[in-house]
Design a protein around this motif. Structure first.
Motif, PDB file in Angstrom:
ATOM      1  N   THR A   8      -8.560 -23.996  74.648  1.00 10.48           N
ATOM      2  CA  THR A   8      -8.948 -23.917  73.246  1.00 10.48           C
ATOM      3  C   THR A   8     -10.463 -23.867  73.160  1.00 10.48           C
ATOM      4  O   THR A   8     -11.151 -24.666  73.791  1.00 10.48           O
ATOM      5  N   GLU A  61     -11.925 -23.262  69.861  1.00 10.33           N
ATOM      6  CA  GLU A  61     -12.305 -23.608  68.492  1.00 10.33           C
ATOM      7  C   GLU A  61     -11.048 -23.920  67.703  1.00 10.33           C
ATOM      8  O   GLU A  61     -10.004 -23.338  67.939  1.00 10.33           O
ATOM      9  N   ILE A  63      -8.298 -13.250  73.987  1.00  7.76           N
ATOM     10  CA  ILE A  63      -8.306 -14.274  72.945  1.00  7.76           C
ATOM     11  C   ILE A  63      -6.935 -14.296  72.268  1.00  7.76           C
ATOM     12  O   ILE A  63      -6.360 -13.248  71.983  1.00  7.76           O
ATOM     13  N   VAL A 122      -4.995 -16.297  68.928  1.00  2.00           N
ATOM     14  CA  VAL A 122      -5.153 -17.148  67.748  1.00  2.00           C
ATOM     15  C   VAL A 122      -3.790 -17.728  67.399  1.00  2.00           C
ATOM     16  O   VAL A 122      -2.777 -17.015  67.415  1.00  2.00           O
ATOM     17  N   THR A 171      -5.769 -23.793  62.357  1.00  2.68           N
ATOM     18  CA  THR A 171      -5.952 -22.481  62.970  1.00  2.68           C
ATOM     19  C   THR A 171      -6.826 -22.698  64.200  1.00  2.68           C
ATOM     20  O   THR A 171      -7.823 -23.425  64.123  1.00  2.68           O
ATOM     21  N   THR A 197      -8.395 -20.962  68.076  1.00  7.11           N
ATOM     22  CA  THR A 197      -8.689 -19.818  68.936  1.00  7.11           C
ATOM     23  C   THR A 197      -8.634 -20.282  70.376  1.00  7.11           C
ATOM     24  O   THR A 197      -9.204 -21.320  70.724  1.00  7.11           O
ATOM     25  N   LYS A 198      -7.927 -19.527  71.204  1.00 12.41           N
ATOM     26  CA  LYS A 198      -7.759 -19.856  72.615  1.00 12.41           C
ATOM     27  C   LYS A 198      -8.314 -18.722  73.473  1.00 12.41           C
ATOM     28  O   LYS A 198      -8.185 -17.561  73.135  1.00 12.41           O
TER      29      LYS A 198
END
Length: 150
Positions: free
Chosen positions: A84, A86, A113, A115, A136, A138-139
């Motif tokens: 992760t 963010e 990326i 999401v 939510t 972001t990975k």
């Protein structure tokens, strides 16, 4: 959504989840694994509350982040991992319930990326599930790094 070519992504997700010491410590259980969607459940435990007796935001955030990450992991090839980078969490209602459900779903799969979105629900026998938080996240897909693939 792109699907993994691995025939048994569920087993890979479960093996990885079983190595999560933090989830084990808080009593979290992986209860559902589908392509791009994972559910984690957690019983109420007074040791995980804040000063008002409701589920601590850190526990909610951790469980939602984990559910979203494993949802993403379910669509990855077996030699890749996820980190992760963010997340944004909205705490919508006090975490009061006998049990909690954390659902993570892939919103945008990708090769670099991913999401995911998550929803947390408080559950009690005498009331319908109540939405208590959303996330939510972001990975980043990690490849060819020691320790980040199964």
């Amino acid at each position: 959504m792109a699907e993994t070519t691995e025939p048994d992504f569920r087993a890979r997700v479960r093996r990885s989840f079983d190595r999560q010491a933090f989830m084990r410590m808080i009593g979290a259980e992986l209860t559902r694994v589908e392509q791009g969607m994972v559910e984690i459940e957690l019983p109420f435990n007074e040791m995980m509350t804040q000063q008002h007796g409701i589920l601590h935001a850190g526990i909610i955030s951790s469980a939602l982040e984990t559910a979203g990450t494993y949802a993403g992991y379910s669509v990855l090839e077996p030699d890749a991992g996820l980190l992760t980078i963010e997340f944004k969490v909205n705490l919508l209602s006090p975490g009061r319930g006998e049990r909690f459900l954390f659902r993570g779903e892939v919103t945008k799969p990708g090769t670099t990326i991913i999401v995911s979105d998550g929803r947390a629900y408080a559950m009690s026998q005498d009331a319908p599930p109540k939405l208590i938080a959303s996330m939510t996240a972001t990975k980043m897909v990690v490849r060819d790094r020691e320790g980040f693939a199964e």
